[in-house]
Motif scaffolding. Structure first.
Motif, short mmCIF file in Angstrom:
data_model
loop_
_atom_site.label_atom_id
_atom_site.label_comp_id
_atom_site.label_asym_id
_atom_site.label_seq_id
_atom_site.Cartn_x
_atom_site.Cartn_y
_atom_site.Cartn_z
N GLY A 177 -1.07 150.10 14.92
CA GLY A 177 -1.83 150.54 13.73
C GLY A 177 -3.26 150.38 13.89
O GLY A 177 -4.06 151.52 13.90
N ALA B 100 2.53 149.99 30.11
CA ALA B 100 2.84 148.59 30.77
C ALA B 100 3.41 147.39 30.08
O ALA B 100 3.30 147.47 28.56
CB ALA B 100 1.57 147.87 31.35
N ALA C 254 -3.37 144.76 21.90
CA ALA C 254 -1.97 144.41 22.01
C ALA C 254 -1.64 142.92 21.54
O ALA C 254 -2.05 142.02 21.97
CB ALA C 254 -1.38 144.71 23.44
N THR D 101 2.29 137.09 25.16
CA THR D 101 1.71 138.47 24.66
C THR D 101 0.27 138.29 24.44
O THR D 101 -0.54 139.16 24.75
CB THR D 101 2.79 139.17 23.95
OG1 THR D 101 3.93 138.97 24.00
CG2 THR D 101 2.45 140.66 23.30
N TYR E 34 1.42 132.00 16.56
CA TYR E 34 0.55 133.06 16.58
C TYR E 34 -0.91 132.57 16.32
O TYR E 34 -1.83 132.81 16.76
CB TYR E 34 0.79 133.94 15.27
CG TYR E 34 0.02 135.10 15.00
CD1 TYR E 34 -0.15 136.68 15.58
CD2 TYR E 34 -1.00 135.16 13.89
CE1 TYR E 34 -0.95 137.38 15.57
CE2 TYR E 34 -1.98 136.17 13.92
CZ TYR E 34 -1.75 137.38 14.44
OH TYR E 34 -2.65 138.45 14.25
N PRO F 141 -9.76 139.88 12.58
CA PRO F 141 -9.61 140.85 11.18
C PRO F 141 -8.72 139.77 10.35
O PRO F 141 -8.10 138.87 10.60
CB PRO F 141 -8.69 141.98 11.61
CG PRO F 141 -8.53 142.02 13.31
CD PRO F 141 -9.12 140.46 13.68
N1 LIG Z 1 -2.29 143.64 11.03
C1 LIG Z 1 -3.15 142.83 10.58
O1 LIG Z 1 -3.31 142.65 9.42
C2 LIG Z 1 -3.96 142.04 11.62
C3 LIG Z 1 -4.46 140.90 11.14
C4 LIG Z 1 -5.31 140.45 12.28
C5 LIG Z 1 -5.14 140.75 13.62
N2 LIG Z 1 -4.06 141.61 13.92
C6 LIG Z 1 -4.09 141.83 15.41
O2 LIG Z 1 -4.29 143.11 15.52
C7 LIG Z 1 -3.49 143.48 17.01
C8 LIG Z 1 -2.95 144.74 16.73
O3 LIG Z 1 -1.97 144.71 15.27
P1 LIG Z 1 -1.38 145.79 14.66
O4 LIG Z 1 -1.32 145.05 13.12
O5 LIG Z 1 -1.89 147.10 14.81
O6 LIG Z 1 0.37 145.60 15.31
P2 LIG Z 1 1.22 146.69 15.49
O7 LIG Z 1 0.94 147.85 14.99
O8 LIG Z 1 2.64 146.16 15.69
O9 LIG Z 1 0.67 147.00 17.18
C9 LIG Z 1 0.92 145.84 18.32
C10 LIG Z 1 0.75 146.60 19.59
O10 LIG Z 1 0.98 145.68 20.43
C11 LIG Z 1 1.74 146.31 21.60
N3 LIG Z 1 2.46 145.13 22.32
C12 LIG Z 1 3.20 144.32 21.84
N4 LIG Z 1 3.94 143.39 22.86
C13 LIG Z 1 3.47 143.88 23.88
C14 LIG Z 1 3.78 143.51 25.28
N5 LIG Z 1 4.51 142.69 25.38
N6 LIG Z 1 3.15 144.27 26.05
C15 LIG Z 1 2.35 145.46 25.73
N7 LIG Z 1 1.96 145.73 24.59
C16 LIG Z 1 2.49 145.20 23.56
C17 LIG Z 1 2.89 147.29 20.98
O11 LIG Z 1 2.92 148.14 21.80
P3 LIG Z 1 4.30 149.04 21.60
O12 LIG Z 1 4.41 149.53 20.29
O13 LIG Z 1 3.90 150.36 22.65
O14 LIG Z 1 5.45 148.54 22.13
C18 LIG Z 1 1.75 147.72 19.78
O15 LIG Z 1 0.91 148.78 20.16
C19 LIG Z 1 -2.64 142.33 17.32
O16 LIG Z 1 -3.24 141.45 18.22
C20 LIG Z 1 -2.68 141.50 16.03
O17 LIG Z 1 -2.41 140.28 16.41
C21 LIG Z 1 -3.49 142.07 13.27
#
Ligand SMILES: NC(=O)c1ccc[n+]([C@@H]2O[C@H](COP(=O)([O-])OP(=O)(O)OC[C@H]3O[C@@H](n4cnc5c(N)ncnc54)[C@H](OP(=O)(O)O)[C@@H]3O)[C@@H](O)[C@H]2O)c1
Length: 252
Positions: free
Chosen positions: A17, A63, A92, A114, A156, A186
């Motif tokens: 996302g 990867a 990621a 990760t 986390y 964020p």
């Molecule tokens: N959503 C929130 O409210 C929020 C708030 C603060 C921080 N964050 C941070 O923002 C970042 C993105 O979060 P998101 O909400 O967009 O999550 P998301 O939609 O679940 O996306 C996570 C991404 O990480 C990749 N990933 C997970 N494990 C991996 C691995 N072993 N090797 C390579 N890629 C891997 C996934 O790749 P694939 O799908 O291709 O497997 C996916 O593209 C994260 O670091 C999260 O901690 C999110």
């Protein structure tokens, strides 16, 4: 002239996302974007096609970033494709929930490998390429949970606190090579189904957040564009909180 004209950027987790929005914003600002994914190949290819239809350049690289060699490979492929690498966004990450008493070492390591170790390996590999060309920028996506832990998120929160400190330490060591290293932290970012999956969390957020809404993935993308751009040329070792002001609220 756009903010990132002439840059090549690698965005990890570009099929997710927030990663998708970061990649789109980089492309809108003129960067050629290497889109990393692990499993979300179809979604990431669609994103690459969308960028190319809009006149941009994109490539998809796969990867599992828990593998250090894979981190180095994907950075090398991005640099080869782009004729160098100017920006890396370490986005990621995984966010499983688990209570500490029952947490196994395997579960702990899955999050740390990760969210933290991949950041170390990708940054080190990118810095080797960037220093040859006089500099670049690295941005890690951390979280406000690196400052204020949430229940069931000890692994986390610890991993996100650590990437903030990694960025500050890396800013010290890589500054002389012209490489800036920052984090974006964020708050709660809207995604499809979030209100349904976690109504109580969304309600509490809405009550607490001074700016009155959930975050948008674009809010994170905008912060990353800023940090990679010339507008941030004297900004390094900084944690840019993008949370609608929620962490400004007293907690006692
Ligand atoms: N959503 C929130 O409210 C929020 C708030 C603060 C921080 N964050 C941070 O923002 C970042 C993105 O979060 P998101 O909400 O967009 O999550 P998301 O939609 O679940 O996306 C996570 C991404 O990480 C990749 N990933 C997970 N494990 C991996 C691995 N072993 N090797 C390579 N890629 C891997 C996934 O790749 P694939 O799908 O291709 O497997 C996916 O593209 C994260 O670091 C999260 O901690 C999110």
């Amino acid at each position: 002239m756009s903010l990132l004209d002439g840059q090549t950027a690698l965005v990890t987790g570009a099929g997710g996302g927030i990663g998708r929005s970061i990649a789109l914003r980089f492309a809108q600002e003129g960067a050629a974007v290497a889109l990393h994914c692990r499993t979300a190949l179809a979604r990431t290819r669609e994103l690459a096609a969308r960028i190319e239809e809009s006149g941009g350049r994109a490539v998809v690289l796969r990867a599992d970033l828990t593998d250090e060699d894979a981190c180095r490979r994907v950075v090398g492929e991005a640099a080869e494709w782009g004729g160098g690498l100017h920006a890396l966004v370490n986005n990621a990450g995984v966010q499983p929930t688990r209570e500490l008493p029952g947490m196994t070492a395997v579960e702990w390591r899955a999050v740390v490998d990760t969210n933290l170790s991949s950041v170390f390996a990708c940054t080190q590999a990118a810095a080797e390429v960037m220093r040859e060309r006089g500099g670049g920028s690295v941005t890690h996506i951390a979280s406000i949970e690196g400052r204020q832990p949430a229940a069931l998120h000890a692994h986390y929160s610890a991993s996100k606190a650590a990437v903030v400190m990694h960025a500050r330490a890396a800013a010290l060591e890589y500054g002389a090579c012209g490489i800036r290293v920052n984090t974006v932290s964020p708050g709660l970012i809207r995604r499809d189904g979030l209100e349904r999956a976690w109504p109580e969390g969304v309600r509490r957020w809405q009550e607490a957040v001074p700016l009155g809404r959930l975050g948008r993935a674009e809010d994170v993308g905008d912060a990353c564009v800023f940090l990679a751009s010339r507008l941030a040329s004297w900004v390094t070792g900084h944690d840019l909180v993008v949370d609608g002001g929620v962490t400004a609220r007293p907690t006692w």
